[in-house]
Design a protein around this motif. Structure first.
Motif, PDB file in Angstrom:
ATOM      1  N   GLU A  11      56.384  -4.471  44.021  1.00 22.97           N
ATOM      2  CA  GLU A  11      57.282  -5.425  44.688  1.00 22.97           C
ATOM      3  C   GLU A  11      58.306  -4.703  45.561  1.00 22.97           C
ATOM      4  N   VAL A  12      58.763  -3.534  45.087  1.00 25.94           N
ATOM      5  CA  VAL A  12      59.765  -2.764  45.834  1.00 25.94           C
ATOM      6  C   VAL A  12      59.182  -2.230  47.146  1.00 25.94           C
ATOM      7  N   VAL A  13      57.971  -1.665  47.072  1.00 24.43           N
ATOM      8  CA  VAL A  13      57.443  -0.957  48.257  1.00 24.43           C
ATOM      9  C   VAL A  13      56.548  -1.803  49.152  1.00 24.43           C
ATOM     10  N   PHE A  14      55.944  -2.865  48.602  1.00 24.52           N
ATOM     11  CA  PHE A  14      54.924  -3.567  49.389  1.00 24.52           C
ATOM     12  C   PHE A  14      55.483  -4.174  50.669  1.00 24.52           C
ATOM     13  N   SER A  15      56.674  -4.735  50.581  1.00 25.32           N
ATOM     14  CA  SER A  15      57.231  -5.395  51.766  1.00 25.32           C
ATOM     15  C   SER A  15      58.257  -4.523  52.496  1.00 25.32           C
ATOM     16  N   ASN A  16      58.412  -3.268  52.035  1.00 27.96           N
ATOM     17  CA  ASN A  16      59.419  -2.394  52.645  1.00 27.96           C
ATOM     18  C   ASN A  16      58.777  -1.069  53.058  1.00 27.96           C
ATOM     19  N   GLN A  17      58.454  -0.956  54.338  1.00 20.24           N
ATOM     20  CA  GLN A  17      57.736   0.217  54.840  1.00 20.24           C
ATOM     21  C   GLN A  17      58.507   1.516  54.582  1.00 20.24           C
ATOM     22  N   GLU A  18      59.843   1.443  54.701  1.00 20.45           N
ATOM     23  CA  GLU A  18      60.667   2.642  54.494  1.00 20.45           C
ATOM     24  C   GLU A  18      60.526   3.171  53.076  1.00 20.45           C
ATOM     25  N   LYS A  19      60.596   2.234  52.117  1.00 21.53           N
ATOM     26  CA  LYS A  19      60.484   2.634  50.707  1.00 21.53           C
ATOM     27  C   LYS A  19      59.065   3.131  50.384  1.00 21.53           C
ATOM     28  N   LEU A  20      58.078   2.511  51.017  1.00 21.55           N
ATOM     29  CA  LEU A  20      56.699   2.942  50.823  1.00 21.55           C
ATOM     30  C   LEU A  20      56.524   4.373  51.343  1.00 21.55           C
ATOM     31  N   SER A  77      60.393  12.276  37.451  1.00 20.73           N
ATOM     32  CA  SER A  77      61.864  12.269  37.599  1.00 20.73           C
ATOM     33  C   SER A  77      62.282  11.961  39.042  1.00 20.73           C
ATOM     34  N   GLN A  78      61.478  12.410  40.018  1.00 21.92           N
ATOM     35  CA  GLN A  78      61.792  12.101  41.427  1.00 21.92           C
ATOM     36  C   GLN A  78      61.658  10.595  41.695  1.00 21.92           C
ATOM     37  N   ILE A  79      60.615   9.991  41.118  1.00 21.51           N
ATOM     38  CA  ILE A  79      60.402   8.542  41.310  1.00 21.51           C
ATOM     39  C   ILE A  79      61.541   7.757  40.661  1.00 21.51           C
ATOM     40  N   LYS A  80      61.939   8.176  39.451  1.00 22.68           N
ATOM     41  CA  LYS A  80      63.045   7.495  38.760  1.00 22.68           C
ATOM     42  C   LYS A  80      64.344   7.626  39.553  1.00 22.68           C
ATOM     43  N   LYS A  81      64.554   8.809  40.104  1.00 21.74           N
ATOM     44  CA  LYS A  81      65.778   9.053  40.876  1.00 21.74           C
ATOM     45  C   LYS A  81      65.810   8.157  42.121  1.00 21.74           C
ATOM     46  N   GLU A  82      64.664   7.996  42.752  1.00 20.57           N
ATOM     47  CA  GLU A  82      64.571   7.256  44.014  1.00 20.57           C
ATOM     48  C   GLU A  82      64.510   5.748  43.799  1.00 20.57           C
ATOM     49  N   PHE A  83      63.794   5.311  42.762  1.00 25.08           N
ATOM     50  CA  PHE A  83      63.532   3.874  42.580  1.00 25.08           C
ATOM     51  C   PHE A  83      64.110   3.289  41.290  1.00 25.08           C
ATOM     52  N   GLY A  84      64.765   4.137  40.501  1.00 27.85           N
ATOM     53  CA  GLY A  84      65.406   3.645  39.272  1.00 27.85           C
ATOM     54  C   GLY A  84      64.496   3.719  38.054  1.00 27.85           C
ATOM     55  N   ASP A  85      65.132   3.629  36.868  1.00 28.11           N
ATOM     56  CA  ASP A  85      64.387   3.737  35.607  1.00 28.11           C
ATOM     57  C   ASP A  85      63.396   2.600  35.403  1.00 28.11           C
ATOM     58  N   LEU A  86      63.610   1.486  36.112  1.00 26.75           N
ATOM     59  CA  LEU A  86      62.690   0.351  35.977  1.00 26.75           C
ATOM     60  C   LEU A  86      61.284   0.682  36.485  1.00 26.75           C
TER      61      LEU A  86
END
Length: 199
Positions: free
Chosen positions: A74-83, A50-59
């Motif tokens: 794709e979301v985290v690989f090029s974005n250090q903050e999101k990683l 549920s934490q992952i869904k909240k942070e990164f969406g249901d996708l």
């Protein structure tokens, strides 16, 4: 209740740490693969899901409940903050899972915790010793290209995101050389005897 010695094992991509862990496992030593457990917890731990869904969406998850690795990658690989955000959610769950796992092996002289990003994630803290599996970069690149079908550029890009080999070696308590010129099994047996004697 006595605790086993906790030995971390790490190495850059293509260094052969999985092979080394298999040899230790053949000697009856329990191995905790932190990366596999992390992937498992990301689909089985309801709170984490549920934490992952909240942070990164249901996708982040497919309709059957499995992790949507392609999307999340794709979301985290090029974005250090999101990683960093993803790691901050996952690492505490893995740490808790690992602590329970160690307790379940209290009869052993030592256990191994295998993680690709042992130093980078901070999970080396609290471990008694660290083994680094080492191979020269050109050897590692060839292995990964052959194993995963990636291009040399892709492999080098992954390597750039990992801590430098020099720094890993400086932090190691023990080094296993997997460079095609040193036999691995005698190196593993030597460490095995050393850790067994510590108990």
């Amino acid at each position: 209740m006595s605790k086993p010695l906790q030995i971390g094992i790490t190495g850059g991509i293509g260094s052969g740490k999985t092979l080394v862990c298999k040899i230790f496992a053949c000697l009856g030593i329990p191995v905790y693969d932190a990366d596999s457990h992390a992937k498992e917890l990301m689909t089985t731990d309801g709170n984490l899901v549920s934490q992952i869904k909240k942070e990164f969406g249901d996708l982040s998850y497919l309709s059957d409940g499995t992790l949507n690795r392609k999307y999340l990658g794709e979301v985290v690989f090029s974005n250090q903050e999101k990683l960093d955000v993803l790691n901050k959610l996952v690492h505490p769950c893995v740490a808790q899972d690992y602590a329970c796992w160690v307790e379940s092996h209290s009869d052993k002289a030592y256990v191994l915790k295998e993680a690709a990003l042992l130093f980078e994630s901070g999970s080396y803290r609290g471990l008694d010793k660290i083994i680094v599996v080492h191979a020269p970069q050109d050897v590692r690149v060839k292995r990964v290209v052959h194993r995963d079908g990636r291009t040399e550029e892709q492999v080098k890009e992954i390597m750039q995101k990992q801590m430098s080999e020099e720094e890993k070696l400086q932090r190691a308590d023990a080094i296993i050389y997997n460079d095609d010129s040193s036999l691995i099994i005698p190196q593993v047996l030597s460490l095995h005897n050393r850790f067994q004697a510590k108990k």
